[in-house]
Design a protein around this motif. Structure first.
Motif, PDB file in Angstrom:
ATOM      1  N   TYR A  42       0.836  -1.211   0.000  1.00 29.03           N
ATOM      2  CA  TYR A  42       0.000   0.000   0.000  1.00 29.03           C
ATOM      3  C   TYR A  42       0.868   1.257   0.000  1.00 29.03           C
ATOM      4  O   TYR A  42       0.572   2.221  -0.720  1.00 29.03           O
ATOM      5  N   SER A  45       2.357   1.829  -3.471  1.00 30.99           N
ATOM      6  CA  SER A  45       1.359   2.367  -4.404  1.00 30.99           C
ATOM      7  C   SER A  45       1.088   3.846  -4.136  1.00 30.99           C
ATOM      8  O   SER A  45       0.907   4.641  -5.064  1.00 30.99           O
ATOM      9  N   ILE A  46       1.073   4.207  -2.856  1.00 35.65           N
ATOM     10  CA  ILE A  46       0.882   5.615  -2.497  1.00 35.65           C
ATOM     11  C   ILE A  46       2.054   6.456  -2.993  1.00 35.65           C
ATOM     12  O   ILE A  46       1.859   7.571  -3.500  1.00 35.65           O
ATOM     13  N   GLY A  69      -1.658   5.425  -8.950  1.00 34.17           N
ATOM     14  CA  GLY A  69      -1.489   4.722  -7.682  1.00 34.17           C
ATOM     15  C   GLY A  69      -2.345   3.463  -7.602  1.00 34.17           C
ATOM     16  O   GLY A  69      -1.874   2.410  -7.172  1.00 34.17           O
TER      17      GLY A  69
END
Length: 245
Positions: A42, A45-46, A69
């Motif tokens: 996560y 992706s951020i 993202g």
């Protein structure tokens, strides 16, 4: 046009920095173990979204950052769920990321129609089709032809090749050398072909001096000469089609 290229470079740079600069080995290993439960998946992706937002340098394009993202997360999760860490999966992973980037770029630059026109022109272009056909010929049929032509000597050098060579290395060396030779011919860099031949000859001479395998040397030399000859012929045929059609 310049602004369009700038946007594409910004998107690509954000991806490269995300995947290859700001992703420690610790994150990668944790993602492989935990997969969808990894907090680093996560976070990664951020980071992809944030860097896209930063490099685009336009607050109004926040939705593109979110798109990158989210797609980055989906592609990485798919790769992790496959449980495979192979060259094929790496290429597919990067290809899917690239598709998402190109889609975002086409949307931002309103180039969807131009892509269709470009593909139509490419299909109807004799020169482009000749170049594509040339590379296809030197990559695929040429290797089979050389293999069949040298099959009579393969049994004589089979033991030496298995003992002193990497598995299938010769095939890949042949493919890459034909790609390089064809590229040199199509770009008028004929002198570079001489350097390529000289470099390969030096490496082969050094190798054979250690093993003393005369038959293997002759076998490799025959295959190399056939490889270069076929590629040169294909290269000049492609040049004829390109410049004298």
């Amino acid at each position: 046009m310049e602004n369009s290229i700038l946007i594409l470079l910004q998107l690509l740079l954000a991806h490269v920095v995300t995947d290859f600069v700001l992703q420690p080995t610790k994150w990668v290993e944790h993602k492989r173990r935990k997969k969808g439960r990894s907090r680093f998946l996560y976070l990664h992706s951020i980071v992809a979204g944030i860097l896209t937002f930063i490099f685009l340098a336009d607050p109004e394009l926040w939705y593109i950052a979110i798109f990158i993202g989210v797609t980055h997360f989906i592609v990485d999760l798919w790769k992790l769920q496959s449980g495979k860490d192979t060259l094929k999966m790496f290429v597919l992973d990067q290809l899917f990321h690239l598709i998402a980037i190109i889609f975002a770029w086409l949307y931002l630059t309103d180039n969807f129609k131009n892509v269709i026109l470009f593909l139509q022109e490419m299909i109807n272009s004799t020169s482009i089709l000749a170049v594509i056909m040339g590379y296809m010929l030197v990559i695929f049929p040429s290797g089979f032809l050389i293999g069949k032509a040298t099959s009579r000597w393969q049994t004589e050098v089979k033991d030496d090749l298995q003992k002193n060579s990497l598995d299938a290395a010769g095939r890949y060396i042949g493919i890459f050398e034909r790609i390089l030779v064809l590229t040199f011919i199509l770009t008028n860099n004929f002198s570079a072909i001489g350097f390529l031949i000289a470099a390969k000859s030096i490496l082969r001479f050094s190798d054979k001096a250690e093993t003393g395998a005369r038959k293997q040397t002759e076998y490799v030399l025959v295959g190399t000469l056939m490889s270069f000859t076929i590629t040169v012929i294909v290269g000049f045929l492609v040049r004829y089609v390109m410049f004298f059609q």
